[in-house]
Every structure is written in structure tokens, then in C-alpha cells.
Design a protein around this motif. Sequence first.
Motif, PDB file in Angstrom:
ATOM      1  N   ILE A  70      53.369  38.504  34.244  1.00  0.00           N
ATOM      2  CA  ILE A  70      52.877  38.050  35.320  1.00  0.00           C
ATOM      3  C   ILE A  70      52.773  38.402  36.425  1.00  0.00           C
ATOM      4  N   SER A  73      51.238  41.788  36.819  1.00  0.00           N
ATOM      5  CA  SER A  73      49.645  41.362  37.015  1.00  0.00           C
ATOM      6  C   SER A  73      49.446  41.438  38.345  1.00  0.00           C
ATOM      7  N   VAL A  74      50.375  40.795  39.025  1.00  0.00           N
ATOM      8  CA  VAL A  74      49.982  40.475  40.684  1.00  0.00           C
ATOM      9  C   VAL A  74      50.751  41.859  41.514  1.00  0.00           C
ATOM     10  N   ALA A  83      56.571  33.327  39.546  1.00  0.00           N
ATOM     11  CA  ALA A  83      55.786  32.994  38.295  1.00  0.00           C
ATOM     12  C   ALA A  83      56.631  31.832  37.476  1.00  0.00           C
ATOM     13  N   GLN A 127      51.524  38.220  46.950  1.00  0.00           N
ATOM     14  CA  GLN A 127      51.923  38.543  45.450  1.00  0.00           C
ATOM     15  C   GLN A 127      52.859  37.374  44.868  1.00  0.00           C
ATOM     16  N   ALA A 130      50.414  34.182  44.426  1.00  0.00           N
ATOM     17  CA  ALA A 130      49.652  34.801  43.338  1.00  0.00           C
ATOM     18  C   ALA A 130      50.517  34.449  42.030  1.00  0.00           C
ATOM     19  N   ALA A 131      51.829  34.870  42.059  1.00  0.00           N
ATOM     20  CA  ALA A 131      52.591  34.744  40.809  1.00  0.00           C
ATOM     21  C   ALA A 131      52.784  33.186  40.367  1.00  0.00           C
ATOM     22  N   LYS A 133      50.946  30.756  41.089  1.00  0.00           N
ATOM     23  CA  LYS A 133      49.649  30.152  40.718  1.00  0.00           C
ATOM     24  C   LYS A 133      49.657  30.432  39.303  1.00  0.00           C
ATOM     25  N   ALA A 134      49.611  31.909  39.265  1.00  0.00           N
ATOM     26  CA  ALA A 134      49.515  32.243  37.587  1.00  0.00           C
ATOM     27  C   ALA A 134      50.610  31.610  36.621  1.00  0.00           C
ATOM     28  N   GLU A 137      49.375  28.419  35.747  1.00  0.00           N
ATOM     29  CA  GLU A 137      48.209  28.636  34.711  1.00  0.00           C
ATOM     30  C   GLU A 137      48.898  28.843  33.317  1.00  0.00           C
ATOM     31  N   ALA A 138      49.813  29.837  33.310  1.00  0.00           N
ATOM     32  CA  ALA A 138      50.351  30.024  32.097  1.00  0.00           C
ATOM     33  C   ALA A 138      51.082  29.207  31.326  1.00  0.00           C
TER      34      ALA A 138
END
Length: 142
Positions: A70, A73-74, A83, A127, A130-131, A133-134, A137-138
Motif C-alpha cells: 500500500i 502504491s502511494v 496504511a 502520501q 492516501a496510505a 485511506k488505502a 479500503e484494504a
Amino acid sequence: SCAVIISKNQVASPLVERDVDLLIAMTQAGLDKYGYQLADNGILIYDVSAMKKPELKPGQTAFGVDALAIANSVGNARCANSAILGAMSNILTKMNMLTSADEAEFEKVFTETITESFGSKPKVLEQNIAAFKAGKEAALDA
């Protein structure tokens, strides 16, 4: 390795040596060092990219999150901790340990804290958010 205590109430002692309700392990070394402290009904959240699936006692629950993937990916591997914190907030909400209001408050505090830490570095701030939030989701798939 480090230990962080999170509580809505004042923490009397910064050290926890047993019966940990929630353990986040980012490395195999961290899990090896602190894993024995997990309570019989404790929750382990671990980075699957950094360790093998842990053996648990009956009653313990584990959630694997690919925090490093994750973060990569950011665009910043150093955001893996953000993350896994995002994943944690969602996992604890799914398990009814946090209300949706608690989860929203945690995200607000995370955002305020990360902004305070990285406000002068907009790309790193973006970043980390975003991590986070990802990671949330994960955790839907965890």
C-alpha cells in the motif's frame, strides 16, 4: 521496535507487559519480541509483506494487511505505518470495538497529527493520508 499505547483515557504507565488487547506488528522481529504479550482474546494486525502468518492461541484473531505494498502504491514505503493504522480503524469498527463516530474521530486525529508532523512537506503529507485511506479500503478484505 516500539510500543505505543492508545486509549481514550489517561494512561498511567507507558509500559504494557501482558494481556495486550491489540498488537500491530510491522516486522517479524517486532512480532517475535512482543507477540507473547497478546491477550488470549487479543487482536493482531500484521504486515503480510514482512512476516509469515503467525501462530495464534485459541481466541486470538489476526488480520494481515500488505502495508508495504500500500505504501509503495502511494509512492513512499515509509508510509506503511499510516496504511496499517487506516486498516486498524476499519478492522476495529467491523469488529464493533469502535463506533463509526470513534472511527471518524480517529481519522480526524490522525489527519491533524500527520498534518502537524508533515505540514511543511506537502507530498509526504499527501502520501500518508492516501496510505491511511488505502489501508482502510484494504481492511475491507482482511
